[in-house]
Design a protein around this motif. Structure first.
Motif, PDB file in Angstrom:
ATOM      1  N   ASP A 174       7.286  -2.056  -6.980  1.00  0.00           N
ATOM      2  CA  ASP A 174       8.066  -2.203  -8.212  1.00  0.00           C
ATOM      3  C   ASP A 174       8.766  -3.567  -8.253  1.00  0.00           C
ATOM      4  OD1 ASP A 174       7.376   0.233  -9.332  1.00  0.00           O
ATOM      5  OD2 ASP A 174       9.061   1.304  -8.439  1.00  0.00           O
ATOM      6  N   GLY A 175       9.280  -4.003  -7.102  1.00  0.00           N
ATOM      7  CA  GLY A 175       9.963  -5.295  -7.041  1.00  0.00           C
ATOM      8  C   GLY A 175       9.024  -6.446  -7.377  1.00  0.00           C
ATOM      9  N   LEU A 176       7.823  -6.400  -6.829  1.00  0.00           N
ATOM     10  CA  LEU A 176       6.840  -7.458  -7.121  1.00  0.00           C
ATOM     11  C   LEU A 176       6.494  -7.470  -8.604  1.00  0.00           C
ATOM     12  CD1 LEU A 176       4.602  -7.064  -3.938  1.00  0.00           C
ATOM     13  CD2 LEU A 176       5.805  -9.172  -4.618  1.00  0.00           C
ATOM     14  N   ASN A 177       6.282  -6.302  -9.185  1.00  0.00           N
ATOM     15  CA  ASN A 177       6.013  -6.252 -10.624  1.00  0.00           C
ATOM     16  C   ASN A 177       7.227  -6.730 -11.414  1.00  0.00           C
ATOM     17  OD1 ASN A 177       3.238  -4.972 -11.398  1.00  0.00           O
ATOM     18  ND2 ASN A 177       3.925  -3.791  -9.621  1.00  0.00           N
ATOM     19  N   TYR A 178       8.415  -6.404 -10.897  1.00  0.00           N
ATOM     20  CA  TYR A 178       9.668  -6.801 -11.561  1.00  0.00           C
ATOM     21  C   TYR A 178       9.776  -8.321 -11.664  1.00  0.00           C
ATOM     22  CZ  TYR A 178      14.713  -6.974 -12.502  1.00  0.00           C
ATOM     23  OH  TYR A 178      15.942  -7.200 -13.049  1.00  0.00           O
ATOM     24  N   ILE A 179       9.290  -9.013 -10.600  1.00  0.00           N
ATOM     25  CA  ILE A 179       9.372 -10.479 -10.639  1.00  0.00           C
ATOM     26  C   ILE A 179       8.096 -11.097 -11.223  1.00  0.00           C
ATOM     27  CG2 ILE A 179      10.996 -10.526  -8.696  1.00  0.00           C
ATOM     28  CD1 ILE A 179       8.609 -11.644  -6.970  1.00  0.00           C
ATOM     29  N   GLY A 180       7.257 -10.254 -11.833  1.00  0.00           N
ATOM     30  CA  GLY A 180       6.138 -10.795 -12.594  1.00  0.00           C
ATOM     31  C   GLY A 180       4.808 -10.858 -11.869  1.00  0.00           C
ATOM     32  N   GLY A 215      13.009  -1.086  -8.595  1.00  0.00           N
ATOM     33  CA  GLY A 215      12.434  -2.417  -8.443  1.00  0.00           C
ATOM     34  C   GLY A 215      13.437  -3.545  -8.508  1.00  0.00           C
ATOM     35  N   LYS A 216      14.455  -3.376  -9.344  1.00  0.00           N
ATOM     36  CA  LYS A 216      15.473  -4.421  -9.473  1.00  0.00           C
ATOM     37  C   LYS A 216      16.161  -4.676  -8.129  1.00  0.00           C
ATOM     38  CE  LYS A 216      19.503  -5.525 -12.298  1.00  0.00           C
ATOM     39  NZ  LYS A 216      20.480  -5.005 -13.252  1.00  0.00           N
ATOM     40  N   GLY A 217      16.412  -3.597  -7.411  1.00  0.00           N
ATOM     41  CA  GLY A 217      17.060  -3.710  -6.106  1.00  0.00           C
ATOM     42  C   GLY A 217      16.137  -4.256  -5.032  1.00  0.00           C
ATOM     43  N   MET A 218      14.879  -4.494  -5.398  1.00  0.00           N
ATOM     44  CA  MET A 218      13.893  -4.992  -4.437  1.00  0.00           C
ATOM     45  C   MET A 218      13.434  -6.407  -4.784  1.00  0.00           C
ATOM     46  SD  MET A 218      13.563  -2.497  -2.295  1.00  0.00           S
ATOM     47  CE  MET A 218      11.998  -2.547  -1.418  1.00  0.00           C
ATOM     48  N   ALA A 219      14.050  -6.993  -5.812  1.00  0.00           N
ATOM     49  CA  ALA A 219      13.567  -8.286  -6.304  1.00  0.00           C
ATOM     50  C   ALA A 219      13.675  -9.368  -5.226  1.00  0.00           C
ATOM     51  CB  ALA A 219      14.338  -8.692  -7.560  1.00  0.00           C
ATOM     52  N   GLU A 220      14.785  -9.387  -4.530  1.00  0.00           N
ATOM     53  CA  GLU A 220      14.962 -10.446  -3.520  1.00  0.00           C
ATOM     54  C   GLU A 220      13.903 -10.315  -2.426  1.00  0.00           C
ATOM     55  OE1 GLU A 220      18.838 -10.501  -1.705  1.00  0.00           O
ATOM     56  OE2 GLU A 220      18.311 -12.209  -0.415  1.00  0.00           O
ATOM     57  N   LEU A 221      13.671  -9.086  -2.007  1.00  0.00           N
ATOM     58  CA  LEU A 221      12.620  -8.861  -1.004  1.00  0.00           C
ATOM     59  C   LEU A 221      11.263  -9.295  -1.560  1.00  0.00           C
ATOM     60  CD1 LEU A 221      11.886  -7.606   1.817  1.00  0.00           C
ATOM     61  CD2 LEU A 221      11.348  -5.508   0.581  1.00  0.00           C
ATOM     62  N   ALA A 222      11.023  -8.949  -2.813  1.00  0.00           N
ATOM     63  CA  ALA A 222       9.736  -9.278  -3.428  1.00  0.00           C
ATOM     64  C   ALA A 222       9.510 -10.789  -3.449  1.00  0.00           C
ATOM     65  CB  ALA A 222       9.672  -8.702  -4.847  1.00  0.00           C
ATOM     66  N   TYR A 223      10.560 -11.551  -3.785  1.00  0.00           N
ATOM     67  CA  TYR A 223      10.419 -13.014  -3.773  1.00  0.00           C
ATOM     68  C   TYR A 223      10.066 -13.507  -2.370  1.00  0.00           C
ATOM     69  CZ  TYR A 223      12.119 -13.741  -8.559  1.00  0.00           C
ATOM     70  OH  TYR A 223      12.234 -13.764  -9.927  1.00  0.00           O
ATOM     71  N   ALA A 224      10.734 -12.959  -1.365  1.00  0.00           N
ATOM     72  CA  ALA A 224      10.473 -13.403   0.019  1.00  0.00           C
ATOM     73  C   ALA A 224       9.053 -13.054   0.445  1.00  0.00           C
ATOM     74  CB  ALA A 224      11.497 -12.762   0.966  1.00  0.00           C
ATOM     75  N   VAL A 225       8.591 -11.858   0.045  1.00  0.00           N
ATOM     76  CA  VAL A 225       7.243 -11.426   0.421  1.00  0.00           C
ATOM     77  C   VAL A 225       6.199 -12.274  -0.302  1.00  0.00           C
ATOM     78  CG1 VAL A 225       5.592  -9.514   0.238  1.00  0.00           C
ATOM     79  CG2 VAL A 225       7.928  -9.093   1.062  1.00  0.00           C
TER      80      VAL A 225
END
Lengths: 556, 556
Positions: free
Chosen positions: A79-85, A413-423
């Protein structure tokens, strides 16, 4: 605070056609199972896309009994990855039905990082486990039918039969049974047992197979036992491999569902992490990579077992090349590895976390042995202190590894955005140099020793007399070229579950061997393995109900 | 001559949405299982339509071992009715998976009168049998878990437990087993056995239930055994009725498929015709009547068992009012009842048919005892002579019954048009005066005697000592008001399978009783009942295969 099922029931799901559309799959290509589940045909697999797109493995430190939340992180990260596009798909295991009625829990993910429809996924889903159960038990029926046969008897010695029946139910009374009682028309009496369905080798095979042909070849290679003259008997000798494959024709197709945020999730297979590879199917992972830029997947238990098997068994067999590793850690697990008692897991303690970090450090070092880069995901629990979190960040930085607080459980997903950017940064900008830990031309002992010394940190390996005997047998059977699938406690790097943190100065002891010659691995048994759970004194089933309108309560 | 599977594979199926549309059901209302199967929600049931539309029961004379083709006639008649411009739906049982891998055969219908997709229907279909199996075995696991419990033990005497586990597999080695071996942590050792899934009382219950509430009530009423103090224990005492119902939440919905000619067919449930009611669910029959002007349905075995149970159990419980009966006969069955040897079934013989007609005559007379009109369907086989057929027509005419040659197997609906006209005429112009044979306030012995003397033509009923003992027990348990579900050989009106034709001067002997207190009937056992088939020396499974493209061969 809502329960998982309450959150799931409140979700407004998108029609599965819409989810498929985000993957470029048309409604016509789907096999629908209601409005929110569908099977994906194998023809959608595109190996050039598989090679090009990004595969992210979610694994974890050595877990506490409650688990550290790999599935929750996997769903949340998707969800985080999709959240950041980014276009990301979660590719996960299917849960087993039996435990749903035993201890509470099950589900796929938790809080606001779940896959839905949660109830269906936890019950019969699309029938895959049932099909595996039937294929397993058809082989069993054929074995007992052959024992009974006067004209076509293979001379199988009933005392050597290792193939067991399965049932997806927590049912301890089926662990040890005698079948074939009642007289001459009712079979040959013999000792038998039932395992729970995910422990079936058929499950492991389905998850290793690349198509129906490969599935049939593997089914035929299942070892059953020996004749009275000592010759091995395989499933192919019973001539029912085609029938078994027919039973699995739908089960071999991966299942498309969605996250609570309407992002795609593919669930397929659920082999045990103890005696098998503990991760979803090769077909599902390839499917995800064929349809999506990023695939987030996971493997059972800590990284010493789950990640190692993922790399050395699944990736080795399939040619899959992972692009990065997310190492899940909880502060409570670090307190545990620092020596906290269970009742104190929730209490902040800088000292204990400091001590416990050796566990995380060893896992991060191990990932380097496979040529992998890492990001640490700190699965946040209320009560985790900033100071404790800072310690994790400092340690991780030594390994060129960002450590990010993951709040998917509470925030999605919003709470996972920072992780998603790092990944995303890791898999896009820090190329992995993936390789397996060992090559299969080593002897079985050499493979075990490699894993034990390099991954577990053991001084060496000892073998019980029975195991030494079986080593000779498996060479004779031609199984030496298989990778090894370690059956070890997940609670410690060692084979002693009480050795927390990063144990040193230990050897591991192989009690005996099993082999899954259809799935394609040899299984060194280092401890007692539970293959059929029991129901607790008050089974979760007792708290469940369904209204006349079909509203389920008490399932979690 | 094409085989059934070849005919089925050549069929061009219509999308299930189109089939639903002919019933006035929109795609949105369906739960799809792929493109050619769907579940129908219970909300579509409309009791005013159920009362208004026409219900046609297809039953048969006393059958030869190969069966007389009730399902083929039912499917063909549905196509025939649609062919002559009526809106008709077939409402039938689902086949069991186990026997598909044992002896050849299974399927639903044959030749050009089949329901499709044939392969799916014969395999996992929509998972109903699997769900029933799980619900059955969850109860078993809860029973053994209670035996093991120190704190919540109900004091159940393991020697009295009549509830058995089930598996949808031909597996003789599971008939008699001992479970709970292996020591104190693995349960209490006790004798146990597995039945095949359609023999589960859960199957009978699902087919008697009217909705989820009724299902739960019936599940709770399942009798398990007695305590050491002699008190009865029911499923409700284990507090898992809600969980069992959750497992059945999809299975309770009927399945929509189609005939080879694209007419609607609803398949739902498949209880044994021996120890249970042997016909599809009340819900499915109501569903068919809610959506269609004509419903064609069938009941297992000959009319002495199938039709009698259909009327006295299913219709009595649900208030369904059948409008006409189609009595299926084959000339070869009449030769058999006239005394032909098996190898001569195919040889024309006016003398033997003349002698054998007494069997048909008794069945036609019996239908009058329920107030029903009849049409005879002569299921045509090559070699049936005009003279033999003429004899059937003459006999039938004595009972105001047209006898029509039915050629659906070879010709589909067109070959059934004449029968369809006769059936439509019966249900439109010859009102039925349906009533049950007995009322439930009679004693169990009176009910058995009524069936035995009126339907079977027996002089009376005798009871074994055990049966006499059990008669007292079932009165004490409060089960006397249940209808009786006779467990008798289908091969004769009597309880001796060798007495062909229309036996006279016999009594029937009740060996013992069982009761299905959840389904709601008492079962007098008159002979040996097979509840778990075995595989033959060369199982049909050995001839089956599937190509990498998913094309199945050898399934029939």
């Amino acid at each position: 605070m809502l329960t998982d099922i309450e959150i799931a029931q409140k979700a407004t799901m998108r029609h599965i056609n819409e989810i498929a559309a985000t993957l470029g799959v048309s409604s016509d290509e789907l096999e629908h199972y209601g409005k929110y589940k569908a099977k994906l045909p194998l023809s959608l697999i595109d190996l050039s896309q598989v090679a090009e797109n990004k595969l992210i493995l979610v694994t974890a430190v050595t877990p506490t009994p409650a688990g550290e939340g790999k599935t929750t992180i996997s769903v949340g990260l998707t969800d985080g990855l999709n959240y950041i596009g980014k276009r990301a798909t979660a590719v996960l295991r299917e849960p087993s039905l039996g435990p749903v009625f035993g201890m509470k829990g099950g589900a796929a993910g938790g809080g606001y990082s779940q896959v839905v429809p949660m109830e269906d996924i936890n019950l019969h889903f699309t029938g895959d486990f049932s099909a595996i159960e039937k294929a397993n038990n058809l082989l069993s029926a054929a074995i007992d039918n052959n024992l009974q046969s006067k004209t076509r008897n293979l001379g199988l010695d009933p005392r050597t039969i290792v193939w067991k029946r399965v049932m997806d139910m927590n049912d301890r009374a089926l662990r040890h049974v005698v079948v074939g009682l009642g007289g001459t028309t009712h079979g040959i009496p013999r000792e038998e047992g039932f395992n729970i369905t995910p422990a079936s080798e058929i499950m492991a095979i389905l998850c290793m197979a690349t198509d129906l042909e490969d599935l049939k070849k593997r089914l035929g290679n299942i070892y059953i036992g020996n004749t009275f003259r000592g010759e091995p008997i395989f499933a192919r000798d019973l001539h029912i491999v085609g029938a078994m494959a027919i039973l699995l024709k739908d089960a071999i197709q991966p299942n498309l569902v969605q996250t609570l945020e309407g992002n795609p999730a593919i669930l397929h297979g659920g082999p045990f992490a103890s005696i098998a590879q503990g991760t979803n199917s090769i077909i599902a992972t390839r499917m995800g990579l064929s349809l999506s830029d990023y695939v987030v997947t996971e493997a059972g238990f800590g990284a010493d077992l789950g990640a190692e098997k993922f790399f050395d068994i699944k990736c080795a067999a399939s040619g899959l090349k992972p692009d990065g590793v997310v190492m899940v850690v909880t502060i409570r697990a670090l307190r545990h590895h620092g020596g906290a008692l269970k009742e104190d897991y929730g209490k902040p303690s800088i000292d204990l976390v400091k001590k416990g970090l050796v566990n995380l450090e060893k896992h991060l070092q191990n990932m380097r042995l496979f040529g992998m880069n890492t990001v640490v995901a700190i699965n946040y629990f209320p009560g985790d202190s900033d100071e404790e979190i800072e310690l994790v960040k400092e340690l991780s930085a030594n390994y060129n590894t960002p450590a990010i607080v993951a709040r998917g459980f509470a925030q999605g997903g919003k709470g996972m955005a920072e992780l998603a950017y790092a990944v995303a940064d890791m898999v896009e900008n820090r190329p992995s140099h993936f390789h397996t830990l060992y090559t299969n031309n080593l002897s079985v002992q050499e493979k075990i020793e490699t894993i034990a010394t390099k991954i577990y940190g053991a001084n060496g390996v000892t073998y019980a007399a029975k195991a030494q005997q079986q080593l000779k047998q498996l060479v004779k059977l031609g199984f030496e070229h298989f990778p090894v699938c370690m059956a070890k406690t997940p609670k410690s790097f060692s084979d002693n579950e009480h050795k927390i943190g990063r144990p040193t100065d230990f050897t591991i002891h192989v009690r005996e061997f099993e082999w899954a010659s259809g799935a394609g691995f040899v299984i060194p048994i280092l401890g007692d393995i539970m293959r059929m759970p029991g129901l607790p004194s008050v089974p979760a089933a007792e708290g469940m109900d369904i209204s006349n309108d079909g509203i389920i309560t008490g399932l979690s």
